[in-house]
Design an enzyme around this catalytic site. Structure first.
Site, mmCIF file in Angstrom:
data_model
loop_
_atom_site.group_PDB
_atom_site.id
_atom_site.type_symbol
_atom_site.label_atom_id
_atom_site.label_comp_id
_atom_site.label_asym_id
_atom_site.label_seq_id
_atom_site.Cartn_x
_atom_site.Cartn_y
_atom_site.Cartn_z
ATOM 1 C CB CYS A 112 -0.943 0.012 1.193
ATOM 2 S SG CYS A 112 -2.023 -1.416 1.244
ATOM 3 C CG HIS A 249 -3.175 3.521 2.335
ATOM 4 N ND1 HIS A 249 -3.668 3.162 1.105
ATOM 5 C CD2 HIS A 249 -3.204 2.392 3.097
ATOM 6 C CE1 HIS A 249 -3.980 1.880 1.117
ATOM 7 N NE2 HIS A 249 -3.711 1.386 2.317
ATOM 8 C CG ASN A 279 -6.532 -0.846 1.273
ATOM 9 O OD1 ASN A 279 -5.875 -0.302 0.384
ATOM 10 N ND2 ASN A 279 -5.985 -1.402 2.335
HETATM 11 N N1 ACO Z 1 -18.396 -9.125 8.966
HETATM 12 C C1 ACO Z 1 -18.864 -9.499 10.175
HETATM 13 N N2 ACO Z 1 -18.050 -9.924 11.164
HETATM 14 C C2 ACO Z 1 -16.739 -9.967 10.923
HETATM 15 C C3 ACO Z 1 -16.183 -9.595 9.671
HETATM 16 C C4 ACO Z 1 -17.079 -9.168 8.681
HETATM 17 N N3 ACO Z 1 -16.659 -8.783 7.469
HETATM 18 N N4 ACO Z 1 -14.855 -9.731 9.737
HETATM 19 C C5 ACO Z 1 -14.565 -10.180 10.965
HETATM 20 N N5 ACO Z 1 -15.692 -10.317 11.689
HETATM 21 C C6 ACO Z 1 -15.845 -10.781 13.048
HETATM 22 C C7 ACO Z 1 -14.679 -11.560 13.524
HETATM 23 O O1 ACO Z 1 -14.782 -12.915 13.136
HETATM 24 C C8 ACO Z 1 -14.788 -11.386 15.022
HETATM 25 O O2 ACO Z 1 -15.766 -12.304 15.504
HETATM 26 P P1 ACO Z 1 -15.520 -13.118 16.874
HETATM 27 O O3 ACO Z 1 -15.388 -12.061 17.923
HETATM 28 O O4 ACO Z 1 -16.745 -13.931 16.973
HETATM 29 O O5 ACO Z 1 -14.254 -13.882 16.640
HETATM 30 C C9 ACO Z 1 -15.371 -9.993 15.189
HETATM 31 O O6 ACO Z 1 -15.936 -9.664 13.920
HETATM 32 C C10 ACO Z 1 -14.356 -8.955 15.579
HETATM 33 O O7 ACO Z 1 -13.238 -9.109 14.733
HETATM 34 P P2 ACO Z 1 -11.979 -8.167 14.889
HETATM 35 O O8 ACO Z 1 -10.970 -8.580 13.897
HETATM 36 O O9 ACO Z 1 -11.570 -8.086 16.287
HETATM 37 O O10 ACO Z 1 -12.620 -6.766 14.476
HETATM 38 P P3 ACO Z 1 -11.937 -5.371 14.466
HETATM 39 O O11 ACO Z 1 -12.727 -4.415 15.247
HETATM 40 O O12 ACO Z 1 -10.463 -5.455 14.743
HETATM 41 O O13 ACO Z 1 -12.089 -4.931 12.921
HETATM 42 C C11 ACO Z 1 -10.834 -4.850 10.888
HETATM 43 C C12 ACO Z 1 -11.527 -5.730 11.912
HETATM 44 C C13 ACO Z 1 -11.854 -3.933 10.258
HETATM 45 C C14 ACO Z 1 -10.196 -5.733 9.827
HETATM 46 C C15 ACO Z 1 -9.759 -4.012 11.608
HETATM 47 O O14 ACO Z 1 -8.946 -4.814 12.402
HETATM 48 C C16 ACO Z 1 -8.899 -3.278 10.632
HETATM 49 O O15 ACO Z 1 -9.346 -2.382 9.936
HETATM 50 N N6 ACO Z 1 -7.619 -3.573 10.588
HETATM 51 C C17 ACO Z 1 -6.722 -2.936 9.630
HETATM 52 C C18 ACO Z 1 -6.730 -3.757 8.434
HETATM 53 C C19 ACO Z 1 -6.496 -3.000 7.196
HETATM 54 O O16 ACO Z 1 -6.830 -1.863 7.022
HETATM 55 N N7 ACO Z 1 -5.886 -3.698 6.275
HETATM 56 C C20 ACO Z 1 -5.683 -3.179 4.993
HETATM 57 C C21 ACO Z 1 -4.336 -3.350 4.539
HETATM 58 S S1 ACO Z 1 -3.200 -2.585 5.551
HETATM 59 C C22 ACO Z 1 -3.240 -1.038 5.236
HETATM 60 O O17 ACO Z 1 -3.556 -0.701 4.145
HETATM 61 C C23 ACO Z 1 -2.899 -0.125 6.338
#
Ligand code: ACO
Length: 322
Positions: A112, A249, A279
């Site tokens: 990214c 980003h 993204n």
């Molecule tokens: N829909 C519904 N539920 C979901 C989904 C979904 N799409 N994805 C995960 N869950 C569930 C999980 O299974 C988990 O369930 P559980 O508690 O029963 O196990 C629950 O939701 C919570 O999951 P977390 O991963 O703890 O949720 P979080 O609040 O951390 O959000 C997210 C997840 C949005 C991915 C966040 O961690 C994030 O944005 N991280 C950064 C990732 C990113 O931006 N990556 C892109 C590339 S890197 C970059 O460009 C910077």
């Protein structure tokens, strides 16, 4: 002094739009969950006929048109992508062929942060008189490496391309002068496994699918994006008050809001595309830059802070006077 002046931008998003509701028919998710946690409403997805080279060309032609140049005027093409048309040669070579450009053309890969890495290389080459006019592109066909059964990742990404043309021109040495003022790039290979593809040419003989530890990525993203933005301001004796625009980003609205709050910039100085694009990795900053120009927000003379973070980990920041 010689500086890399931005003279054109362009972007392209594929026609096909996939909404959060569409995704909830494929995996166990909902519009509410996705929007609340990420700020994403929809993403654009390539058609079967499209690829990274075809979408790059669309953005590049728009940037050429804005700059009043043709492909023949370009003597350096750098494409940042994690999703090339072929393992080799570089996708930039196809772009060079189609535009009839001269000089050199190559791809770079920094996930990214790729566009800011490519800008850094282009800036060095222009200042060293190794080229006069550079076309820098960020383009991704992420839908091709998305695991559409994995709700943890498939809701986050989209396809698209953005391009910028930089020309070596004499400019004032002070911060008032136009052009790329400063760039910083960083990486930390210790975090390699936290956000990566499950395969590759030399390991699995395919390109794999995106895998990610979302929580860890989130934590590092906020820390690194904030630190590098503060570093580039501090080392140039600037404060957030000197900035006209912040172009981060576009990975997650919550990440952007945290960084904005820590740096002290107000949200109305931030160019946002995340809701409509998700993204798009290396394409995200040039798509946002183009939006800033097209909406008449970014104007001649404005000072812009660019900030990105991605797999590797890599992260980068830039200061640009347009
Ligand atoms: N829909 C519904 N539920 C979901 C989904 C979904 N799409 N994805 C995960 N869950 C569930 C999980 O299974 C988990 O369930 P559980 O508690 O029963 O196990 C629950 O939701 C919570 O999951 P977390 O991963 O703890 O949720 P979080 O609040 O951390 O959000 C997210 C997840 C949005 C991915 C966040 O961690 C994030 O944005 N991280 C950064 C990732 C990113 O931006 N990556 C892109 C590339 S890197 C970059 O460009 C910077």
């Amino acid at each position: 002094m010689l500086r890399s002046r931005l003279i054109g931008v362009g972007s392209y998003l594929p026609e096909k739009v996939v909404s959060n509701d569409d995704l909830s028919k494929i995996v166990d998710t909902s519009d509410e969950w996705i929007y609340e946690r990420t700020g994403i409403k929809r993403r654009h997805i390539l058609s079967e006929e499209e690829s990274t080279s075809t979408i790059s060309l669309k953005a590049a032609k728009q940037a050429l048109s804005m700059s009043g140049l043709t492909g023949r005027d370009i003597d350096l093409i750098i494409l940042a992508t994690a999703t090339p048309d072929k393992t080799f040669p570089a996708t930039a070579a196809i772009i060079q062929r189609e535009l009839g450009s001269q000089g050199s053309a190559f791809d770079i890969q920094a996930a990214c942060s790729g566009f800011l890495y490519a800008m850094t290389i282009a800036d060095s080459m222009l200042k060293n008189r190794q080229a006069k006019t550079a076309l820098v592109i960020g383009a991704e066909s992420l839908s091709r490496i998305t695991n559409w059964q994995d709700r943890n990742t498939c809701v986050l990404f989209g396809d698209g391309s953005g391009a910028a043309i930089f020309r070596a021109e004499e400019s004032k040495e002070s911060i008032e002068g136009f052009g790329i003022y400063d760039m910083i790039i960083r990486s930390d290979g210790n975090q390699f496994d936290l956000l990566c593809s499950s395969g590759g040419a030399a390991t699995s003989e395919d390109c794999g699918k995106i895998t990610m530890n979302g929580r860890e990525v989130y934590r590092h993203a906020v820390t690194n994006l904030t630190a590098i933005a503060e570093e580039i301001l501090t080392r140039n004796n600037l404060s957030h008050k000197d900035l006209d625009w912040f172009v981060p980003h576009q990975a997650n609205m919550r990440i952007i809001e945290s960084v904005v709050q820590k740096i002290g910039i107000s949200m109305d100085k931030v160019i946002l595309t995340i809701e409509d694009t998700a993204n798009t990795s290396a394409a995200s900053i040039p798509i946002a830059l183009t939006k800033g120009f097209q909406e008449g927000k970014i104007k001649e003379g404005d000072l812009i802070l660019l900030d990105a973070m991605g797999g590797g980990f890599t992260w980068a920041a830039g200061l640009l006077r347009v």
